[in-house]
Design a protein around this motif. Structure first.
Motif, short mmCIF file in Angstrom:
data_model
loop_
_atom_site.label_atom_id
_atom_site.label_comp_id
_atom_site.label_asym_id
_atom_site.label_seq_id
_atom_site.Cartn_x
_atom_site.Cartn_y
_atom_site.Cartn_z
N LEU A 103 0.81 -1.22 0.00
CA LEU A 103 0.00 0.00 0.00
C LEU A 103 0.84 1.26 0.00
N ARG A 104 2.14 1.14 0.35
CA ARG A 104 3.00 2.31 0.31
C ARG A 104 3.10 2.88 -1.10
N ARG A 105 2.92 2.03 -2.11
CA ARG A 105 3.04 2.45 -3.50
C ARG A 105 1.70 2.90 -4.10
N ALA A 106 0.63 2.79 -3.33
CA ALA A 106 -0.68 3.17 -3.85
C ALA A 106 -0.79 4.68 -3.98
N PRO A 107 -1.25 5.18 -5.13
CA PRO A 107 -1.40 6.63 -5.30
C PRO A 107 -2.31 7.21 -4.21
N ILE A 108 -1.95 8.34 -3.70
CA ILE A 108 -2.71 9.07 -2.68
C ILE A 108 -2.71 8.34 -1.35
N LEU A 109 -3.24 7.12 -1.32
CA LEU A 109 -3.32 6.35 -0.08
C LEU A 109 -1.96 6.18 0.57
N GLY A 110 -0.97 5.85 -0.25
CA GLY A 110 0.36 5.58 0.28
C GLY A 110 0.96 6.79 0.98
N TRP A 111 0.86 7.96 0.36
CA TRP A 111 1.45 9.17 0.96
C TRP A 111 0.72 9.58 2.22
N TYR A 112 -0.61 9.56 2.18
CA TYR A 112 -1.38 9.94 3.36
C TYR A 112 -1.19 8.93 4.49
N ALA A 113 -1.07 7.67 4.16
CA ALA A 113 -0.83 6.65 5.19
C ALA A 113 0.49 6.91 5.90
N LYS A 114 1.50 7.23 5.14
CA LYS A 114 2.81 7.53 5.74
C LYS A 114 2.72 8.80 6.58
N ARG A 115 1.97 9.78 6.11
CA ARG A 115 1.90 11.07 6.82
C ARG A 115 1.22 10.93 8.18
#
Length: 250
Positions: A103-115
């Motif tokens: 999921l880290r590579r998923a567009p949008i989801l990945g960045w927000y998840a990390k944030r």
């Protein structure tokens, strides 16, 4: 005919759901870049939008029961579909997940998840994944909040069974935090895969906390018992018999 109409309603709902994910991501990203609270606001707004639109577009209403945890706790939830994630995130003040690494590579989801502080785990490398998970969760700069984990490790259909994994007990022991179990019936209405969304009332229920300090076996036994029994009751409330086949009445 009614099935076809509901399927079309579901299709429009799913299409706008993903469209709004992109729209809200663009809107909240400038704030989220500079302030983590912007990321929380973005994901919470999106999840509330999905709940609202599911209600009037598909007839799928949603409800949260029990006391919503606001302290730094472990939330161990039954996981049946994307909708239980949506409902939980819509009400927790600072949610973060143990999630699969892809999921880290998923567009949008990945960045927000990390944030928001989600922890990515490579489920194919169990021993190393466990060590990495503990390091990431307990590191000093990890953001505070409610850490959500799915004890069965994946989505489980209402009529399926899957064992509870020891990783939840490891987190419970290593963090020294109380654990709030959560039950659900969302899979009755929103399946693991596919477009069709069934009308009804989807529920996520936060249960009585399991206080810190139990040993692994006692904790896991209590967790599985309360989550499974209450999820079965919620599914029965929705008209679905989710008891194991061998336990059902003839």
């Amino acid at each position: 005919m009614s099935y076809a109409i509901q399927w079309l309603r579901s299709l429009f709902f799913v299409a706008q759901m993903y469209l709004m994910m992109a729209v809200l991501a663009v809107f909240f990203t400038p704030w989220a870049i500079f302030d983590r609270s912007g990321a929380y606001a973005g994901v919470r707004t999106y999840c509330r939008w999905v709940r609202w639109t599911a209600g009037w577009m598909c007839g799928l209403r949603s409800e949260v029961r029990g006391i919503v945890p606001t302290d730094e706790v472990l939330v161990a939830s039954k996981h049946q579909s994307f909708f239980d994630i949506i409902i939980i995130v819509s009400v927790l003040p600072k949610p973060k997940f143990i999630m699969k690494a892809s999921l880290r590579r998923a567009p949008i989801l990945g960045w927000y998840a990390k944030r928001i502080g989600c922890i990515a785990v490579d489920r194919g490398k169990r021993a190393e994944a466990m060590r990495q998970m503990i390091r990431d969760v307990t590191r000093g700069d990890a953001p505070a909040g409610q850490l959500i984990i799915y004890p069965q490790g994946t989505r489980v259909a209402p009529d399926a069974t899957k064992p509870y994994k020891i990783g939840t007990a490891v987190l419970y022991r290593e963090t020294g935090q109380d654990c709030v179990p959560a039950a659900t019936n969302v899979g009755v209405f929103w399946p693991r895969t596919g477009i069709y969304r069934k009308p009804g009332l989807a529920v996520v229920e936060f249960l009585e906390p399991i206080r810190a300090g139990l040993n692994n076996s006692s904790f896991m036994a209590q967790l599985e018992d309360v989550v499974e029994s209450r999820s079965i009751a919620l599914m029965a409330e929705a008209g679905f018999d989710a008891r194991p086949v061998e336990k059902r009445a003839d």
